[in-house]
Design an enzyme around this catalytic site. Structure first.
Site, mmCIF file in Angstrom:
data_model
loop_
_atom_site.group_PDB
_atom_site.id
_atom_site.type_symbol
_atom_site.label_atom_id
_atom_site.label_comp_id
_atom_site.label_asym_id
_atom_site.label_seq_id
_atom_site.Cartn_x
_atom_site.Cartn_y
_atom_site.Cartn_z
ATOM 1 N N HIS A 170 -44.228 71.570 80.476
ATOM 2 C CA HIS A 170 -42.858 71.237 80.076
ATOM 3 C C HIS A 170 -41.828 72.070 80.819
ATOM 4 O O HIS A 170 -40.678 71.682 80.947
ATOM 5 C CB HIS A 170 -42.717 71.309 78.550
ATOM 6 C CG HIS A 170 -43.395 70.133 77.903
ATOM 7 N ND1 HIS A 170 -44.703 70.175 77.511
ATOM 8 C CD2 HIS A 170 -42.964 68.867 77.688
ATOM 9 C CE1 HIS A 170 -45.045 68.991 77.044
ATOM 10 N NE2 HIS A 170 -44.010 68.177 77.125
ATOM 11 N N ARG A 197 -36.974 63.254 74.590
ATOM 12 C CA ARG A 197 -37.910 64.216 73.979
ATOM 13 C C ARG A 197 -37.131 65.071 72.974
ATOM 14 O O ARG A 197 -36.616 66.134 73.313
ATOM 15 C CB ARG A 197 -38.512 65.130 75.041
ATOM 16 C CG ARG A 197 -39.498 64.484 76.003
ATOM 17 C CD ARG A 197 -40.017 65.519 76.983
ATOM 18 N NE ARG A 197 -41.204 65.104 77.689
ATOM 19 C CZ ARG A 197 -41.197 64.525 78.899
ATOM 20 N NH1 ARG A 197 -40.069 64.295 79.520
ATOM 21 N NH2 ARG A 197 -42.335 64.201 79.484
ATOM 22 N N ARG A 215 -38.030 59.595 70.889
ATOM 23 C CA ARG A 215 -39.355 59.974 70.395
ATOM 24 C C ARG A 215 -39.209 60.972 69.256
ATOM 25 O O ARG A 215 -38.410 61.905 69.343
ATOM 26 C CB ARG A 215 -40.171 60.595 71.529
ATOM 27 C CG ARG A 215 -41.603 60.884 71.129
ATOM 28 C CD ARG A 215 -42.416 61.356 72.301
ATOM 29 N NE ARG A 215 -42.029 62.688 72.731
ATOM 30 C CZ ARG A 215 -42.577 63.302 73.773
ATOM 31 N NH1 ARG A 215 -43.499 62.688 74.492
ATOM 32 N NH2 ARG A 215 -42.198 64.518 74.106
ATOM 33 N N ASN A 242 -49.064 62.185 81.087
ATOM 34 C CA ASN A 242 -49.249 63.641 81.157
ATOM 35 C C ASN A 242 -50.362 64.087 80.215
ATOM 36 O O ASN A 242 -51.255 64.833 80.594
ATOM 37 C CB ASN A 242 -47.957 64.372 80.769
ATOM 38 C CG ASN A 242 -46.778 63.902 81.587
ATOM 39 O OD1 ASN A 242 -46.973 63.356 82.657
ATOM 40 N ND2 ASN A 242 -45.575 64.101 81.090
ATOM 41 N N ASP A 243 -50.264 63.603 78.978
ATOM 42 C CA ASP A 243 -51.302 63.975 78.022
ATOM 43 C C ASP A 243 -52.538 63.109 78.176
ATOM 44 O O ASP A 243 -53.656 63.581 77.980
ATOM 45 C CB ASP A 243 -50.757 63.889 76.591
ATOM 46 C CG ASP A 243 -49.940 65.115 76.259
ATOM 47 O OD1 ASP A 243 -50.409 66.229 76.568
ATOM 48 O OD2 ASP A 243 -48.818 64.980 75.742
ATOM 49 N N ARG A 292 -52.966 70.837 81.063
ATOM 50 C CA ARG A 292 -51.899 70.498 82.021
ATOM 51 C C ARG A 292 -51.045 71.690 82.429
ATOM 52 O O ARG A 292 -50.283 71.617 83.379
ATOM 53 C CB ARG A 292 -51.020 69.366 81.449
ATOM 54 C CG ARG A 292 -50.340 69.716 80.164
ATOM 55 C CD ARG A 292 -49.773 68.492 79.455
ATOM 56 N NE ARG A 292 -48.382 68.261 79.777
ATOM 57 C CZ ARG A 292 -47.583 67.454 79.083
ATOM 58 N NH1 ARG A 292 -48.063 66.767 78.054
ATOM 59 N NH2 ARG A 292 -46.331 67.288 79.417
#
Ligand code: PEP
Ligand code: MG
Length: 587
Positions: free
Chosen positions: A209, A316, A352, A473-474, A484
Site C-alpha cells: 500500500h 479505498r 469499498r 493484488n490480493d 505482496r
C-alpha cells in the site's frame, strides 16, 4: 548557500547505481533526505536564504522555552519524588545549553537552509549514532537523554509559527528525495501534503500500500532497494527512475546532464499522452471499454477527472481511518463520500467498505495478529465490529442521494458474509427511513474477487450480487502464497502465473455468462503491459491510478479485441495437452 547538483557532483561520495522495483513512474532528480522512522513526522523544507537567521532564532526560542519548561518541572516536583528525577531534569536542562548540540544545528540551517526541525533531527541522528558506538555503557545510555531533549524541543517547535517553506519544484533540481527503510501507508498519508521528488525504500513490493499511495501522489517511487538507506547520506544527489527501478547516486556532471535530457523527454511524452484525455476508450473493432480511477482520498478526484476517468472504480475508504487517533464519525464520512459522488457529476462511483488489516492498521490497534494478511481483515473486521460497519453503511447510504454510488465488499471468502452484509445494509436502510421516509437507495452491491475461494467458486457471488471487481493484488498474493509487501519474494510475485490467469479468465467468463459486469481494480489493470492480454480474456472495465490511465488508453485505442481473443485462444490450443485440458476445465 546550497550548491546546485552539477556544482556539488565532484564533492560527494563516488557514484553508485542501485536497482529496486519501480512502482510509480517518473524521473526525479534531487537530494536525499535519509529518514529514521521517528523522523518521518517532522516537516522537511528549505528556508529562503534571507530567512535563515530568523529560522535560527526560532530554534533558539524553542530551546529557551524547553529549558524553562524543565526548570518549572524541577520546581514543581513533589517532595517525595525520587532524587534522581530532579537530577535527570537538570541534566536535560544542561544539555540544552551545550553548544555541541545547538551550534551544528544552526550551521545546518545557515549552510544547508534546512528548516529547524529538519536540522535538529539530522544532527540528532548523528549524535545518537555516536553515542550508540561508545564502549562505556553509562555513556551509551546517555543517548536516550539526547533523544528526549530533542523530542522536547521538537514539541515546542511544533507549536511555534513556521516560516513559509520556500516554493520547491518537486520535479526540479532542488527536489527532496525521501530515503527510508520502509514507510507505512499511514506515514505516507502524513507525507502527502508536502512536496517530495521521489520515495525510495529498502523494503516493500509493487503492490504494497506504500507503493499504491506513492502512485496516487504521482511521485516516482522505487521500493525493495535492500540496504540502500545505509549507503546514502543526507544531501547526496539522486536520480530516480520510477519506471525501471534504477537509482543513480552522485552521478558525474555528464551523466546528470543526460538524466536531465531523459527527464525532459519523459515529460514531453506525458504531455503528448494527455491529448488522449477526452477520447473515448474504444478498441479498433469498436468495443467500448470503461476506464475508471482508483483513489485513496477524496482530494484525488480532481486528478481522476483530469486524466479522463469515466468513473471511480475503487475508493479505498480505509485511508480516511488511518494515521489518526479518533476515527471519522458518520458525518465526516458522509462528507467525504458525498464530495466524491458530487464531483464525479453523475459518473459511477464505487466505494469499498473498510479494508483494515494486513499492512493497513489503525493507530489504536494494540496487538498485531500473527498473520495479519490471513486474519481479521476487511469484511471480516467490519462484521466483527457491527457498530463501526453500520456507521460506514449509513454514511454511504446518505451519500448515495447525490449520484450513482456502488458499494464494494473486500476480501469475501464465503456467501454467509454476503448475507451478513445485506442484513446490515437492510437494517441501516430501515433505520434511516425512520428519519427520512423518502429514502430510496438504489445501490449496486458488488464483490471484490481477491481470494482464490471466490474466484474459483464465483458463480453464487455473481448470482447474489450486482457486479464483480477483480482485485489482482490480493488474488496473486493469496493464490501464489507470496506476501505482496515482502521484497525477498517479490520476484515470485507473478501476475502472469498460469494459475492467476486461469482464475481471472474464469471470473470474466462466468460474469459474461451470468450477465454480471466484471471489472478489475488491482494494479494489473493499470499495467499497460497487461492490457492486451486482459482484453484478450474479455475484460471490458479497468480501474487504476489516474497516472496510469493514458498509457492503458493508448493500448486500447490500438487494440483489436476480436483478434486478441482469437490469438489467445490459438495460443492456448497450441499449448501442451495437459495444460490445455486443465485450462479448458476452467475456461
Ligand atoms: C487488490 O487486492 O487488488 C485491491 C485492489 O485491493 P488492495 O490493493 O487495497 O488490497
Ligand atoms: Mg485487496
Amino acid at each position: 548557500m546550497i550548491l546546485k547538483p552539477e556544482a556539488a557532483c565532484d564533492m560527494l561520495t563516488p557514484m553508485l547505481s542501485m536497482h529496486g522495483q519501480g512502482v510509480s513512474q517518473g524521473i526525479a532528480i534531487g537530494r536525499a533526505v535519509v529518514m529514521g522512522a521517528a523522523a518521518l513526522d517532522v516537516a522537511h523544507y528549505y528556508v529562503a536564504d534571507a530567512e535563515t537567521v530568523q529560522e535560527c532564532d526560532r530554534l533558539r526560542q524553542a530551546i529557551d522555552q524547553a529549558r524553562s519548561e524543565l526548570q518549572a518541572l524541577v520546581q514543581r516536583l513533589p517532595s517525595d519524588a525520587p532524587r534522581e528525577l530532579g537530577a535527570l531534569l537538570n541534566v536535560h536542562s544542561l544539555l540544552l545549553d551545550d553548544p555541541q548540540l545547538i551550534e551544528p544545528v544552526c550551521e545546518l540551517i545557515t549552510d544547508q537552509r534546512y528548516n529547524a526541525e529538519w536540522a535538529l533531527t539530522t544532527h540528532g541522528q548523528t549524535l545518537l549514532e555516536q553515542f550508540a558506538t561508545m564502549s562505556d555503557e553509562y555513556l551509551r545510555e546517555r543517548g536516550a537523554d539526547i533523544r528526549q531533549v530533542i523530542e522536547r524541543v521538537l514539541r515546542v517547535l511544533a507549536g511555534s509559527p513556521v516560516l513559509l517553506p520556500e516554493p520547491v519544484d518537486a520535479h526540479g533540481e532542488e527536489a527532496l528525495i525521501v530515503v527510508a527503510r520502509d514507510i507505512s501507508p499511514a506515514d505516507m498519508l502524513r507525507l502527502r501534503g508536502r512536496s517530495f521528488g521521489a520515495f525510495l525504500t529498502d523494503l516493500g513490493g509493487p503492490t504494497s500500500h506504500t507503493a499504491i499511495v506513492a502512485r496516487s501522489m504521482n511521485v516516482p517511487a522505487v521500493v525493495g532497494l535492500g540496504d540502500f538507506r545505509r549507503l546514502i547520506r543526507d544531501g547526496d544527489i539522486l536520480v530516480v527512475d520510477g519506471s525501471d527501478g534504477s537509482v543513480l547516486v552522485n552521478p558525474s556532471k555528464q551523466m546528470l546532464q543526460d538524466c536531465r535530457a531523459r527527464q525532459q523527454a519523459y515529460r514531453q511524452e506525458r504531455k503528448a499522452l494527455r491529448q488522449l484525455r477526452d477520447s473515448r476508450a474504444v478498441t479498433v473493432d469498436k468495443v467500448s471499454i470503461d476506464l475508471h480511477a482508483n483513489i485513496e482520498l477524496p482530494d484525488e478526484v480532481g486528478a481522476a477527472l483530469d486524466a479522463g476517468a469515466e468513473g471511480i472504480g475503487l475508493f479505498r475508504t480505509e485511508f480516511l481511518f488511518m494515521g489518526r487517533q479518533q476515527l471519522p464519525d458518520e458525518d465526516e464520512q458522509y462528507e467525504a463520500y458525498a464530495s466524491v459522488v458530487r464531483a464525479m457529476q453523475g459518473r459511477p462511483v464505487t466505494i469499498r467498505t473498510l479494508d483494515i488489516g494486513a499492512d493497513k492498521t489503525l493507530d489504536d490497534e494494540a496487538t498485531v495478529p500473527t498473520n495479519p494478511a490471513l486474519g481479521l481483515r476487511a469484511v471480516r473486521y467490519c462484521l466483527a465490529k457491527p457498530e463501526l460497519f453500520a456507521t460506514q453503511l449509513r454514511a454511504l447510504l446518505r451519500a448515495s442521494r447525490h449520484g450513482p454510488l456502488r458499494i464494494l465488499i473486500p476480501m469475501l471468502t464465503n456467501l454467509q458474509e454476503v448475507t451478513a452484509v445485506r442484513f446490515a445494509l437492510d437494517a441501516v436502510t430501515e433505520e434511516l427511513r425512520d428519519t427520512d421516509p423518502t429514502l430510496e437507495p438504489n445501490i449496486m452491491l458488488g464483490a471484490m474477487v481477491e481470494t482464490p475461494a471466490v474466484a474459483i467458486a464465483v458463480e453464487p457471488f455473481a448470482q447474489n450480487l450486482d457486479f464483480l471487481s477483480i482485485g489482482t493484488n490480493d488474488l496473486i498474493q493469496y493464490t501464489l502464497a507470496i506476501d505482496r509487501t515482502d521484497p525477498d519474494v517479490a520476484d515470485m510475485y507473478d501476475p502472469m502465473h498460469p494459475a492467476v490467469l486461469r482464475l481471472i479468465a474464469h471470473v470474466i467468463r462466468v460474469g459474461h455468462q451470468l450477465r454480471k459486469p466484471v471489472a478489475m481494480c488491482g494494479e494489473m489493470a493499470g499495467s499497460s503491459a497487461a492490457t492486451r492480454l486482459l482484453l484478450g480474456l474479455g475484460l471490458t472495465a479497468f480501474s487504476m491510478h489516474s497516472q496510469q490511465l493514458p498509457d492503458v488508453k493508448k493500448q486500447i485505442l490500438q487494440a483489436n479485441m476480436g483478434d486478441l481473443r482469437q490469438a489467445l485462444q490459438t495460443t492456448l490450443e497450441q499449448a501442451g495437452s495437459v495444460e490445455r485440458e486443465i485450462f479448458t476445465t476452467f475456461t
